[in-house]
Motif scaffolding. Structure first.
Motif, mmCIF file in Angstrom:
data_model
loop_
_atom_site.group_PDB
_atom_site.id
_atom_site.type_symbol
_atom_site.label_atom_id
_atom_site.label_comp_id
_atom_site.label_asym_id
_atom_site.label_seq_id
_atom_site.Cartn_x
_atom_site.Cartn_y
_atom_site.Cartn_z
ATOM 1 N N ARG A 1 0.962 -1.159 -0.062
ATOM 2 C CA ARG A 1 0.086 -0.136 0.063
ATOM 3 C C ARG A 1 0.948 1.247 -0.121
ATOM 4 O O ARG A 1 0.658 2.295 -0.775
ATOM 5 C CB ARG A 1 -0.941 0.080 1.116
ATOM 6 C CG ARG A 1 -2.256 -0.531 0.938
ATOM 7 C CD ARG A 1 -3.305 -0.140 2.144
ATOM 8 N NE ARG A 1 -2.721 -0.076 3.465
ATOM 9 C CZ ARG A 1 -2.693 -1.131 4.152
ATOM 10 N NH1 ARG A 1 -3.196 -2.319 3.837
ATOM 11 N NH2 ARG A 1 -2.291 -1.020 5.443
ATOM 12 N N GLN A 2 1.997 1.081 0.829
ATOM 13 C CA GLN A 2 2.701 2.402 0.876
ATOM 14 C C GLN A 2 3.554 2.655 -0.664
ATOM 15 O O GLN A 2 3.603 3.764 -0.975
ATOM 16 C CB GLN A 2 3.957 1.982 2.076
ATOM 17 C CG GLN A 2 4.874 3.322 2.231
ATOM 18 C CD GLN A 2 5.576 2.930 3.382
ATOM 19 O OE1 GLN A 2 6.027 1.837 3.586
ATOM 20 N NE2 GLN A 2 5.953 3.984 4.452
ATOM 21 N N LYS A 3 3.995 1.477 -1.336
ATOM 22 C CA LYS A 3 4.320 1.425 -2.484
ATOM 23 C C LYS A 3 3.333 2.144 -3.332
ATOM 24 O O LYS A 3 3.778 2.971 -4.294
ATOM 25 C CB LYS A 3 5.016 0.432 -3.110
ATOM 26 C CG LYS A 3 6.117 -0.144 -2.506
ATOM 27 C CD LYS A 3 6.578 -1.594 -3.240
ATOM 28 C CE LYS A 3 7.616 -2.307 -2.459
ATOM 29 N NZ LYS A 3 7.807 -3.516 -2.871
ATOM 30 N N ALA A 4 2.162 1.706 -3.350
ATOM 31 C CA ALA A 4 1.198 2.471 -4.420
ATOM 32 C C ALA A 4 0.842 3.706 -3.974
ATOM 33 O O ALA A 4 0.563 4.612 -5.011
ATOM 34 C CB ALA A 4 -0.197 1.211 -4.199
ATOM 35 N N ASN A 5 0.770 4.171 -2.693
ATOM 36 C CA ASN A 5 0.454 5.444 -2.528
ATOM 37 C C ASN A 5 1.836 6.301 -3.224
ATOM 38 O O ASN A 5 1.508 7.546 -3.556
ATOM 39 C CB ASN A 5 0.387 6.016 -0.922
ATOM 40 C CG ASN A 5 -0.922 5.075 -0.226
ATOM 41 O OD1 ASN A 5 -1.596 4.924 -1.142
ATOM 42 N ND2 ASN A 5 -0.883 4.668 0.796
ATOM 43 N N LEU A 6 2.882 5.853 -2.571
ATOM 44 C CA LEU A 6 3.906 6.696 -3.190
ATOM 45 C C LEU A 6 4.013 6.880 -4.856
ATOM 46 O O LEU A 6 4.241 7.916 -5.511
ATOM 47 C CB LEU A 6 5.395 6.005 -3.057
ATOM 48 C CG LEU A 6 6.561 6.810 -3.514
ATOM 49 C CD1 LEU A 6 6.718 8.043 -2.856
ATOM 50 C CD2 LEU A 6 8.089 5.937 -3.013
ATOM 51 N N ALA A 7 3.683 5.787 -5.636
ATOM 52 C CA ALA A 7 3.495 5.968 -7.061
ATOM 53 C C ALA A 7 2.319 6.738 -7.389
ATOM 54 O O ALA A 7 2.501 7.521 -8.412
ATOM 55 C CB ALA A 7 3.115 4.221 -7.714
ATOM 56 N N ASP A 8 1.250 6.850 -6.752
ATOM 57 C CA ASP A 8 0.161 7.617 -6.893
ATOM 58 C C ASP A 8 0.653 9.234 -6.877
ATOM 59 O O ASP A 8 0.332 10.072 -7.735
ATOM 60 C CB ASP A 8 -1.042 7.180 -6.021
ATOM 61 C CG ASP A 8 -1.819 6.293 -6.559
ATOM 62 O OD1 ASP A 8 -1.343 5.673 -7.521
ATOM 63 O OD2 ASP A 8 -2.526 5.583 -5.708
ATOM 64 N N ARG A 9 1.359 9.248 -5.797
ATOM 65 C CA ARG A 9 2.023 10.738 -5.578
ATOM 66 C C ARG A 9 3.056 11.248 -6.669
ATOM 67 O O ARG A 9 2.920 12.265 -6.970
ATOM 68 C CB ARG A 9 2.632 10.881 -4.242
ATOM 69 C CG ARG A 9 1.536 10.916 -3.344
ATOM 70 C CD ARG A 9 2.173 11.218 -1.826
ATOM 71 N NE ARG A 9 2.872 10.219 -1.326
ATOM 72 C CZ ARG A 9 3.783 10.149 -0.554
ATOM 73 N NH1 ARG A 9 4.208 11.165 0.252
ATOM 74 N NH2 ARG A 9 4.358 8.877 -0.168
#
Length: 166
Positions: A83-91
């Motif tokens: 989830r943290q990786k996905a959030n970083l990718a989204d940002r």
């Protein structure tokens, strides 16, 4: 001979606890397997008494449940990391990818195309049609708005040069 007081659970309670917690005891290999997570391939050894001959059924169930809790905590940590990786990718995505320019029209298209002209000339030797297509422009838009965008880009650059010189 007096019978020893047994603190352990009975065989019927043991079988009930195994079913209740989705555990299975495999007597052939003397291991427990967690049926809730069978693909994990984890086997838990039973807890034996001091002599090593008799299995402590209650302690073994507790050991299996502790192993399950540890495995589920590990899975939760992996999900949190994903989830943290996905959030970083989204940002990062909006700053790394240029927005689609195919839906721009009129003055907005001219202004954005002029900005892209300026960026392309500072990055490369000049503006290349294929680079603009990769940025999301359509060929019809470029043909329609390129002359006006060139004029706007030139005026902006001249204005910036005048401000730097003054």
């Amino acid at each position: 001979m007096p019978r020893r007081v047994d603190d352990d659970i009975s065989k019927t309670d043991f079988a009930y606890q195994l079913r209740l917690h989705s555990l299975a005891f495999l007597p052939n290999i003397n291991r427990f397997i967690d049926l809730k997570h069978p693909k994990a391939g984890r086997h838990v050894l039973p807890i034996m008494d001091e002599s090593g001959r008799r299995m402590l059924r209650g302690a073994s169930i507790d050991s299996c449940l502790a192993a399950r809790a540890a495995y589920e905590a590990e899975l939760a940590e992996q999900k949190r990391a994903e989830r943290q990786k996905a959030n970083l990718a989204d940002r990062l995505t909006p700053s790394a990818l240029a927005p689609c320019r195919a839906d721009l029209d009129g003055p907005a298209a001219v202004i954005q195309l002029a900005e892209d002209f300026i960026v392309q000339t500072t990055r490369n030797d000049g503006v290349v049609f294929a680079d603009l297509i990769r940025m999301g422009w359509q060929a019809e838009q470029l043909k329609q708005h390129a002359p006006a965008a060139r004029i706007v880009a030139q005026r902006r650059q001249e204005k910036q040069m005048a401000e730097r010189g003054a």
